[in-house]
Design a protein around this motif. Structure first.
Motif, short mmCIF file in Angstrom:
data_model
loop_
_atom_site.label_atom_id
_atom_site.label_comp_id
_atom_site.label_asym_id
_atom_site.label_seq_id
_atom_site.Cartn_x
_atom_site.Cartn_y
_atom_site.Cartn_z
N LEU A 219 0.87 -1.18 0.00
CA LEU A 219 0.00 0.00 0.00
C LEU A 219 0.90 1.23 0.00
CD1 LEU A 219 -3.00 0.86 0.12
CD2 LEU A 219 -2.75 1.01 2.61
N VAL A 220 0.91 1.97 -1.10
CA VAL A 220 1.82 3.09 -1.29
C VAL A 220 1.03 4.39 -1.31
CG1 VAL A 220 3.59 4.10 -2.79
CG2 VAL A 220 3.37 1.61 -2.63
N LEU A 221 1.46 5.36 -0.52
CA LEU A 221 0.83 6.68 -0.45
C LEU A 221 1.77 7.70 -1.05
CD1 LEU A 221 -1.40 8.63 0.61
CD2 LEU A 221 -0.12 8.71 2.78
N ILE A 222 1.30 8.48 -2.02
CA ILE A 222 2.11 9.51 -2.65
C ILE A 222 1.42 10.86 -2.49
CG2 ILE A 222 1.09 8.88 -4.89
CD1 ILE A 222 3.59 10.03 -6.22
N GLY A 223 2.15 11.84 -1.95
CA GLY A 223 1.60 13.17 -1.70
C GLY A 223 2.46 14.24 -2.34
N GLY A 224 1.89 15.41 -2.50
CA GLY A 224 2.62 16.53 -3.09
C GLY A 224 1.71 17.73 -3.27
N GLU A 225 2.31 18.85 -3.66
CA GLU A 225 1.58 20.08 -3.88
C GLU A 225 0.55 19.93 -4.99
OE1 GLU A 225 1.72 23.03 -2.45
OE2 GLU A 225 3.41 22.81 -1.09
N THR B 124 -1.24 19.43 3.39
CA THR B 124 -1.66 20.65 4.06
C THR B 124 -0.74 21.80 3.65
OG1 THR B 124 -0.27 20.15 5.98
CG2 THR B 124 -2.55 19.35 6.00
N LYS B 125 -1.03 22.99 4.16
CA LYS B 125 -0.24 24.16 3.78
C LYS B 125 1.20 24.10 4.27
CE LYS B 125 -1.86 26.86 7.76
NZ LYS B 125 -2.55 28.09 8.19
N ASP B 126 1.47 23.30 5.32
CA ASP B 126 2.84 23.18 5.80
C ASP B 126 3.60 22.04 5.13
OD1 ASP B 126 1.48 21.11 6.93
OD2 ASP B 126 2.20 21.43 8.97
N GLY B 127 2.97 21.37 4.14
CA GLY B 127 3.67 20.36 3.36
C GLY B 127 3.47 18.93 3.81
N SER B 128 2.81 18.70 4.96
CA SER B 128 2.57 17.34 5.43
C SER B 128 1.31 16.78 4.78
CB SER B 128 2.43 17.32 6.95
OG SER B 128 1.35 18.14 7.36
N VAL C 227 5.55 5.72 1.97
CA VAL C 227 5.10 7.10 1.81
C VAL C 227 6.09 7.81 0.89
CG1 VAL C 227 4.58 9.29 2.95
CG2 VAL C 227 4.05 7.13 4.10
N LEU C 228 5.58 8.31 -0.24
CA LEU C 228 6.41 9.03 -1.20
C LEU C 228 5.99 10.50 -1.22
CD1 LEU C 228 6.36 6.55 -4.23
CD2 LEU C 228 7.97 6.63 -2.32
N GLN C 229 6.97 11.38 -1.30
CA GLN C 229 6.72 12.82 -1.39
C GLN C 229 7.19 13.31 -2.76
OE1 GLN C 229 5.27 15.05 0.50
NE2 GLN C 229 5.15 14.25 2.57
N PHE C 230 6.27 13.92 -3.51
CA PHE C 230 6.59 14.47 -4.82
C PHE C 230 6.81 15.97 -4.63
CE2 PHE C 230 5.48 14.40 -9.58
CZ PHE C 230 6.71 13.84 -9.87
N GLU C 231 8.06 16.42 -4.81
CA GLU C 231 8.43 17.79 -4.49
C GLU C 231 8.89 18.52 -5.74
OE1 GLU C 231 11.52 17.39 -1.65
OE2 GLU C 231 10.24 16.49 -0.11
N GLY C 232 8.99 19.84 -5.61
CA GLY C 232 9.48 20.66 -6.70
C GLY C 232 8.74 21.96 -6.78
N ASP C 233 9.30 22.90 -7.51
CA ASP C 233 8.68 24.19 -7.74
C ASP C 233 7.74 24.08 -8.93
OD1 ASP C 233 7.97 26.80 -8.03
OD2 ASP C 233 10.00 27.58 -8.25
#
Length: 456
Positions: A92-98, A216-220, A234-240
């Protein structure tokens, strides 16, 4: 139906209470409790994922047979690296990001490129026409990718029971709603209940499930913290959003390392894998500029050469400024104190600005030597040739300390065409210092570095 019951849930950790309280007894946060309806539907009338194991019993660990099942290898080598070698069956993989960072694009791209696997892409945010429009931009065609636009988990499980997919993608978990919980979609209880249902399905049927999550607004990741505890990865997709490069990081992984990262470049046709990120993290300069140094860092098993940019100038105000982007501000203060005390550089009246090019956040101490070289280069206004790189830690006494995996760092610099690399003297044992394409220069103290670098 029985009379509706309500309870109060903490939006941070998911703790529930029969009455409102100001401070959560579990996580200690203030004013995080919200009231939600918890009246459940009659189990006889609702349909959920039903267990195939009617009963379980304790088993000795020696009796359990372990089978090393092969992972599902995708055509996306960056995702394979981040997941630890591929997709694990039943994970079970969770991916989050802006918002707009490319989470749905990445998952749809994976769904379209998985060979010989039936993929069910469940969307609660977009229509099938919108998903088809994105797929047309990617120019990727697949006969094994199926789209379902649904938000109720019971209806999804009815379709799954008939369709029997090999991979399930949920976009997004905050839009899913279970009829067992009467609160609205996206609430703490709904997110927890829906995730529990998908987790039960993944473990019992051995089907990997990807959950796309909001933040959320703080990135979590939005929702209760228990959501991250329930999933395997848990994967975090980051970048501008205004930049083309994206970074996929691992925050939690039960099946591999949490120090790996994948780098992508966003195009109109989708996400392109960046197989050699060092080339994009090092800018090409036509004119010599002081304050630029190339350092070597490790992200998991991947060595990266990154560009450190410094600007040291006389302070125009009473208090000198200390600003760093992508580098720990306290460590920068420490290195400035070392240069002041051990190197004799008068930096107390100077404004110092430090930037790690490419938008990366660096925690590897092996980048210290490049930071020091960059600062002194800007302070003395002396140019460091672009064919020189650095890989060492700096101690409080001004000593140059050894770092791990030095051979990998040297090989990466050699592959990218660097002619010299400065390392710690204590890393040079057992190394072949006389190589054809790169010169390895061991130093024991910062004085030796400055004499070799700026006095020649």
């Amino acid at each position: 139906m029985a009379k509706a019951k309500t309870a109060y849930f903490c939006q941070e950790c998911g703790y529930n209470s029969p009455k409102w309280v100001g401070r959560c007894p579990s996580c200690g946060e203030w004013n995080t409790f919200v009231q939600e309806v918890i009246e459940k539907e009659d189990p006889k009338t609702a349909v959920a994922w039903k267990s195939v194991n009617l009963a379980s019993r304790p088993r000795a660990i020696a009796e359990i047979e372990y089978q090393n099942e092969p992972r599902i290898t995708t055509s996306d080598h960056e995702l394979n690296r981040v997941l630890g070698g591929g997709i694990v069956q039943g994970s079970l993989v969770l991916i989050g990001g802006e918002p707009g960072i490319g989470k749905s694009t990445l998952m749809l791209q994976i769904a379209l490129t998985l060979a010989n696997k039936k993929v069910l892409y469940v969307s609660g945010e977009e229509s099938d026409q919108q998903i088809k429009m994105r797929a047309e931009r990617m120019s990727a065609k697949s006969e094994n990718c199926f789209i379902l636009t649904e938000t109720h988990t019971q209806n999804i499980f009815r379709q799954i029971d008939d369709f029997k997919p090999d991979v399930l993608i949920i976009d997004s978990i905050q839009t899913m709603q279970s009829t067992f919980i009467e609160s609205g979609a996206g609430s703490v209880s709904q997110v927890r209940e829906c995730t529990a249902e998908f987790m039960k399905y993944a473990k019992e049927m051995g089907v990997p499930v990807f959950l796309i999550g909001h933040i959320t607004k703080d990135g979590s990741i939005a929702g209760p913290k228990v959501l991250e505890h329930m999933v395997d990865t848990v994967l975090q997709f980051e970048g501008d959003r205004h930049n083309t490069y994206r970074i996929l990081r691992t925050a939690k992984n039960r099946f591999g390392s949490t120090s790996e990262l994948g780098i992508y470049e966003m195009h109109g046709s989708g996400l392109r894998q960046v197989s050699n990120p060092s080339e994009i993290l090092i800018s090409q300069r036509d004119e010599p500029v002081s304050g630029i140094a190339i350092g070597s860092m490790m992200e998991g098993n991947r060595p990266l050469l990154i560009e450190i940019q410094s600007l040291v100038s006389v302070a125009t105000y009473g208090t000198p400024q200390r600003s760093s982007t992508g580098y720990d501000a306290k460590r920068l203060q420490m290195l400035l104190a070392v240069l002041e005390k051990r190197g004799g550089f008068r930096l107390g009246t100077q404004d110092v600005f430090l930037n790690v090019a490419g938008g990366l956040k660096v925690e590897d101490p092996a980048i210290d030597l490049a930071v020091v070289a960059s600062l002194v280069s800007s302070y003395e206004d002396k140019y460091i040739p672009p064919s020189i790189s650095f890989a060492a830690e700096v101690g409080l006494g001004g000593e140059v300390r050894a770092v791990n995996r030095i051979e990998n760092r040297i090989s990466e610099a050699e592959k990218l065409g660097f002619k010299k690399i400065y390392i710690s003297k204590y890393n040079s044992k057992g190394l072949d210092l006389k190589r054809n394409s790169i010169e390895i220069i061991p130093v024991a103290h910062l004085d030796q570095l400055f004499m070799s670098l700026f006095l020649n």
